[in-house]
Write an enzyme that holds these catalytic residues in place. Structure first.
Site, PDB file in Angstrom:
ATOM      1  N   ASP A  78      -1.863  -0.823   6.050  1.00  0.00           N
ATOM      2  CA  ASP A  78      -1.958  -0.185   7.109  1.00  0.00           C
ATOM      3  C   ASP A  78      -3.269  -0.183   7.742  1.00  0.00           C
ATOM      4  O   ASP A  78      -3.806   0.612   8.787  1.00  0.00           O
ATOM      5  CB  ASP A  78      -1.572   1.406   7.207  1.00  0.00           C
ATOM      6  CG  ASP A  78      -2.290   2.178   6.411  1.00  0.00           C
ATOM      7  OD1 ASP A  78      -2.651   3.217   6.898  1.00  0.00           O
ATOM      8  OD2 ASP A  78      -2.356   1.955   5.017  1.00  0.00           O
ATOM      9  N   ASP A  88      -0.218   5.320   0.997  1.00  0.00           N
ATOM     10  CA  ASP A  88      -0.664   6.071   2.014  1.00  0.00           C
ATOM     11  C   ASP A  88      -0.536   5.450   3.343  1.00  0.00           C
ATOM     12  O   ASP A  88      -1.505   4.555   3.591  1.00  0.00           O
ATOM     13  CB  ASP A  88      -1.926   6.879   1.920  1.00  0.00           C
ATOM     14  CG  ASP A  88      -1.944   7.738   0.311  1.00  0.00           C
ATOM     15  OD1 ASP A  88      -1.645   8.849   0.503  1.00  0.00           O
ATOM     16  OD2 ASP A  88      -2.056   7.249  -0.615  1.00  0.00           O
ATOM     17  N   ASP A 126       0.738  -1.248   0.005  1.00  0.00           N
ATOM     18  CA  ASP A 126      -0.014   0.018   0.007  1.00  0.00           C
ATOM     19  C   ASP A 126       0.843   1.246   0.088  1.00  0.00           C
ATOM     20  O   ASP A 126       2.084   0.818   0.022  1.00  0.00           O
ATOM     21  CB  ASP A 126      -0.864   0.042   1.205  1.00  0.00           C
ATOM     22  CG  ASP A 126      -1.854   1.147   1.572  1.00  0.00           C
ATOM     23  OD1 ASP A 126      -2.328   1.653   0.630  1.00  0.00           O
ATOM     24  OD2 ASP A 126      -1.734   1.803   2.514  1.00  0.00           O
TER      25      ASP A 126
END
Length: 226
Positions: A173, A13, A11
């Site tokens: 995240d 961001d 991922d």
């Protein structure tokens, strides 16, 4: 070349970059055009994770003005240039990112970036932080397949890399990252300090790490036995 994992998918961001301050600034500029807001940084962090269009929808709802589809199309179209002008002013690498990516590259492990972030933002941010060389495969928000938490973006990245899900790890995240990895049948590493709206320990990760500096050791522990 190491035998496992054959690939690590990331991922963006909240995992490799902390972009919340730039996204926050652009979001409040957009809301201010309609006399709305501001929304807090924590609120914006909770809106990140399912693409910029979804963030715009959430921001206007939080500011007390929910959007219909036509309005959302218009506001998303306004958000793109606002954020494009604020891609790297305040954005920083997450702790440990540069060294972790360099170590994987040195080991010959293939890497891909899988992010709901729109394509216009990805190349500039990667170039700004000198990360472009690590990602021969990028599946972004304009890839034409369903966004995370669907598994389609992960499957597309794996196909481009020529790697099976069982031979790869996804690092993220957020709940969207976790659900995408589970649906794809991939090992999952979650990194603290990102934008999750849920406790990471509740998301079924194979391992939760404090930051990216712990990634290489964690991959060794996750290797299949036998």
């Amino acid at each position: 070349m190491t035998s496992w994992p054959k690939a690590v998918l990331f991922d963006f961001d909240g995992t490799l970059i902390d972009s919340a301050l730039d996204i926050h600034a652009a979001t409040n500029m957009l809301l201010a055009r309609d006399g709305l807001g501001p929304v807090s940084l924590d609120d914006v962090k909770a809106m990140i994770g399912e693409g910029t269009r979804k963030l715009v929808d959430r921001a206007f709802a939080a500011a007390g003005r929910p959007l219909n589809e036509a309005e959302l199309d218009d506001k998303y179209g306004q958000m793109v240039p606002l954020y494009a002008a604020n891609l790297t002013k305040l954005t920083q690498l997450m702790p440990g990112t540069a060294d972790a990516l360099a170590a994987l590259h040195q080991q010959g492990i293939a890497m891909a970036l899988v992010t709901n972030k729109p394509d216009f933002a990805i190349a500039e941010i990667l170039g700004h932080f000198d990360l472009t060389r690590y990602f021969p495969v990028i599946v972004g928000g304009d890839s034409g397949v369903p966004h995370k938490p669907a598994p389609d973006m992960l499957f597309l990245a794996l196909s481009k890399l020529g790697v099976e899900a069982a031979d790869a790890v996804f690092v993220g995240d957020s709940p969207a990252d976790a659900r995408s990895a589970h649906a794809a049948g991939m090992k999952l590493v979650l990194i603290e300090g990102g934008y999750s709206r849920e406790p990471l320990e509740s998301l079924g990760a194979d391992v939760v790490l404090h930051d990216m500096s712990e990634l290489n050791a964690a991959l060794t522990r996750l290797a299949p036995q036998g």
